[in-house]
Motif scaffolding. Structure first.
Motif, mmCIF file in Angstrom:
data_model
loop_
_atom_site.group_PDB
_atom_site.id
_atom_site.type_symbol
_atom_site.label_atom_id
_atom_site.label_comp_id
_atom_site.label_asym_id
_atom_site.label_seq_id
_atom_site.Cartn_x
_atom_site.Cartn_y
_atom_site.Cartn_z
ATOM 1 N N ALA A 71 5.948 12.235 2.531
ATOM 2 C CA ALA A 71 6.696 11.026 2.165
ATOM 3 C C ALA A 71 8.134 11.374 1.818
ATOM 4 C CB ALA A 71 6.015 10.327 0.992
ATOM 5 N N GLN A 72 8.331 12.473 1.083
ATOM 6 C CA GLN A 72 9.685 12.876 0.712
ATOM 7 C C GLN A 72 10.501 13.216 1.957
ATOM 8 O OE1 GLN A 72 9.778 16.254 -1.864
ATOM 9 N NE2 GLN A 72 11.954 16.068 -2.327
ATOM 10 N N MET A 99 -7.118 3.466 -0.864
ATOM 11 C CA MET A 99 -6.478 4.168 0.242
ATOM 12 C C MET A 99 -6.984 3.632 1.553
ATOM 13 S SD MET A 99 -6.542 8.236 1.075
ATOM 14 C CE MET A 99 -5.940 8.640 -0.546
ATOM 15 N N ALA A 121 -1.851 6.810 1.398
ATOM 16 C CA ALA A 121 -2.664 7.948 0.973
ATOM 17 C C ALA A 121 -2.339 8.363 -0.457
ATOM 18 C CB ALA A 121 -2.445 9.119 1.925
ATOM 19 N N LEU A 122 -1.121 8.140 -0.884
ATOM 20 C CA LEU A 122 -0.714 8.467 -2.255
ATOM 21 C C LEU A 122 -1.097 7.374 -3.256
ATOM 22 C CD1 LEU A 122 2.826 9.910 -1.479
ATOM 23 C CD2 LEU A 122 0.879 11.185 -2.403
ATOM 24 N N ASN A 149 -2.368 17.126 5.154
ATOM 25 C CA ASN A 149 -2.706 16.196 4.071
ATOM 26 C C ASN A 149 -1.819 16.395 2.839
ATOM 27 O OD1 ASN A 149 -4.705 15.022 5.597
ATOM 28 N ND2 ASN A 149 -6.363 16.222 4.705
ATOM 29 N N GLU A 150 -0.606 16.889 3.071
ATOM 30 C CA GLU A 150 0.350 17.037 1.965
ATOM 31 C C GLU A 150 1.209 15.763 1.949
ATOM 32 O OE1 GLU A 150 2.409 20.666 2.788
ATOM 33 O OE2 GLU A 150 0.607 21.908 2.520
ATOM 34 N N PHE A 151 0.619 14.713 1.421
ATOM 35 C CA PHE A 151 1.225 13.389 1.572
ATOM 36 C C PHE A 151 2.512 13.232 0.779
ATOM 37 C CE2 PHE A 151 -3.407 12.724 2.190
ATOM 38 C CZ PHE A 151 -3.357 12.452 3.544
ATOM 39 N N ALA A 152 2.607 13.841 -0.412
ATOM 40 C CA ALA A 152 3.832 13.708 -1.210
ATOM 41 C C ALA A 152 5.007 14.372 -0.491
ATOM 42 C CB ALA A 152 3.626 14.328 -2.587
ATOM 43 N N ALA A 195 1.528 7.707 4.647
ATOM 44 C CA ALA A 195 1.641 8.641 3.525
ATOM 45 C C ALA A 195 1.606 7.904 2.187
ATOM 46 C CB ALA A 195 2.927 9.447 3.652
ATOM 47 N N GLU A 196 2.334 6.795 2.085
ATOM 48 C CA GLU A 196 2.349 6.030 0.828
ATOM 49 C C GLU A 196 0.958 5.473 0.514
ATOM 50 O OE1 GLU A 196 4.562 6.131 -1.259
ATOM 51 O OE2 GLU A 196 6.584 6.116 -0.414
ATOM 52 N N HIS A 212 -0.006 4.126 -3.119
ATOM 53 C CA HIS A 212 1.115 3.207 -3.332
ATOM 54 C C HIS A 212 1.044 2.088 -2.286
ATOM 55 C CE1 HIS A 212 3.288 7.101 -4.804
ATOM 56 N NE2 HIS A 212 2.501 6.591 -5.751
#
Length: 454
Positions: A76-77, A1, A105-106, A70-73, A102-103, A108
């Motif tokens: 990103a959506q 990350m 942090a996830l 910090n709600e990265f998903a 965000a990606e 990706h």
């Protein structure tokens, strides 16, 4: 990350949740990296003017708020939904940069890179995004690709230590050590309180055999981070290579205060003490290491060798004996034990390990020589002659060996052979061993009279 220190820089662009701004500021100041330099960043466009019907400005605000939590998903959506609505170019660029964060942090990194690259086409002066992109490439072990965004980040904030540090890492990974040193030194100069850049520069200078410059950088790193054990060890190495033994010893002691269980460093400290002619202190150092770890055979070997050099043969015998018993199939260990016994005046006890040594290594000439002397001192004259003959066959005749063979024949009452050996000794020695020369000449007179009498 990507490093979480960048979150503040990215989220500084986010307006308060539920109260989106119509126009963001041209730049938002935020602390970035190692430095307190002010970063210039484009503002977030909460309700962009001229959005196409499919774009949802509220989606961008909600995504930004999710990033703040910090709600990265969810972020990103929401960002992908906003981008699907074909927003204006400025708003699209901001959304892509947030999506990149965000990606990353996830977990990706490839998606994050694609988003950052898309956003940076429209906002190339976004410092945090350039730096993040470079870090992602480093994370993926692609230092060549990391160079361009890291150079851009350094150009955008030349007084920020962080991009210079990461640029040094990329150059180092590519083997461009001279350029890496320059980058690390710039980073260290911009942030003297951090030891990492100075340490990295010092290690590379050490590899380049610039020991003086390496010591300077590593000393700075050690001052900034006195509990950085690798920095203290590298500093000791730099001083040792420059033969500055006292400073090397101080640095190594500082390292050992942090890593006392490092047996190799404990032994190295003893070596530094020897270099400074502190042999007694070196022996104490190795003895202390053996108390800590009785199974440290290397320390025991070094201690035994120091004891031999100090003529402390009885103490050396004990250490060599332990080593030989632990490795009964080692001719070297057996020889060292027997040699120490011989010098300690324990000739009869030396026969067994020296005999083992020559059985294990029949061509070990010094072992045959010592065995011959041990057998002679034990009054085993035929065995002594056999060993001395084997030595002479391997190493050639020498004055002392010729003299000892003559004495053995003399004790066995083979006077003709004794006369030949005494004469061979005098011819080979040329008076180098005065006492033996004197004894041989006078004994020859007696032996010739004995032979004539017969």
């Amino acid at each position: 990350m990507v490093g979480c220190w960048l979150l503040a820089a990215m989220l500084a662009l986010i307006p308060a949740a539920g109260r989106p701004r119509r126009r963001g500021p041209a730049g938002v100041s935020a602390q970035a990296g190692y430095s307190s330099a002010r970063a210039q960043r484009p503002g977030a466009q909460a309700h962009p003017h001229g959005a196409e019907p499919g774009a949802h400005p509220d989606a961008l605000a909600r995504a930004q708020a999710a990033l703040g939590r910090n709600e990265f998903a969810a972020a990103a959506q929401g960002l992908r939904r906003f981008l699907a609505g074909h927003p204006p170019a400025a708003a699209r660029a901001h959304a892509q940069l947030f999506l990149g964060y965000a990606e990353a942090a996830l977990g990706h990194p490839h998606r994050a890179i694609a988003a950052y690259q898309a956003g940076l086409k429209a906002a190339p002066k976004h410092f945090a995004a350039q730096l993040n992109l470079g870090l992602l490439y480093l994370q993926l072990h692609q230092p060549q690709a990391a160079l361009s965004p890291l150079r851009a980040a350094a150009a955008l904030q030349p007084k920020n230590a962080k991009p210079w540090f990461e640029l040094g890492r990329a150059r180092q990974a590519l083997g461009r050590n001279a350029a890496a040193i320059t980058a690390f030194q710039k980073s260290a100069a911009l942030d003297p309180g951090s030891g990492a850049a100075a340490y990295n520069a010092g290690v590379l200078l050490l590899q380049a055999h610039d020991n003086t410059a390496a010591a300077r950088e590593l000393a700075a790193a050690a001052r900034q981070q006195p509990k950085n054990a690798p920095a203290q060890l590298a500093l000791a190495d730099a001083y040792a290579r420059a033969r500055r033994w006292r400073r090397a010893e101080a640095a190594l002691r500082a390292y050992l205060a942090l890593r006392p269980a490092d047996a190799a460093a404990q032994r190295r400290l003893a070596g530094m003490l020897v270099r400074q002619h502190h042999a007694a202190a070196a022996r104490r150092q190795l003895a202390a290491e053996l108390q800590r770890d009785p199974g440290d055979d290397t320390a025991r070997q070094e201690l035994a060798e120091l004891q031999m050099a100090a003529h402390r043969y009885a103490a050396a015998v004990d250490n060599f004996a332990r080593l030989a018993r632990a490795q009964p199939a080692s001719p070297r260990r057996q020889y060292e034990w027997g040699h120490a016994l011989l010098l300690a005046g324990q000739e009869a006890q030396a026969v067994a390990p020296l005999g083992a040594a020559v059985r294990l290594a029949p061509k070990m000439a010094p072992a045959w020589r010592d065995l011959g002397f041990a057998e002679y001192r034990s009054k085993q004259y035929p065995a002594a002659l056999d060993a001395l003959n084997r030595y002479a066959a391997l190493a050639g005749a020498s004055g002392p060996v010729e003299f000892l063979r003559a004495v053995c024949w003399d004790h066995l009452h083979h006077y003709h052979r004794a006369i030949q050996q005494y004469e061979a000794f005098l011819a080979a020695d040329h008076g180098r061993h005065y006492n033996e020369d004197f004894k041989a000449r006078h004994r020859l007179i007696t032996l010739r009279l004995i032979v004539q009498g017969h």
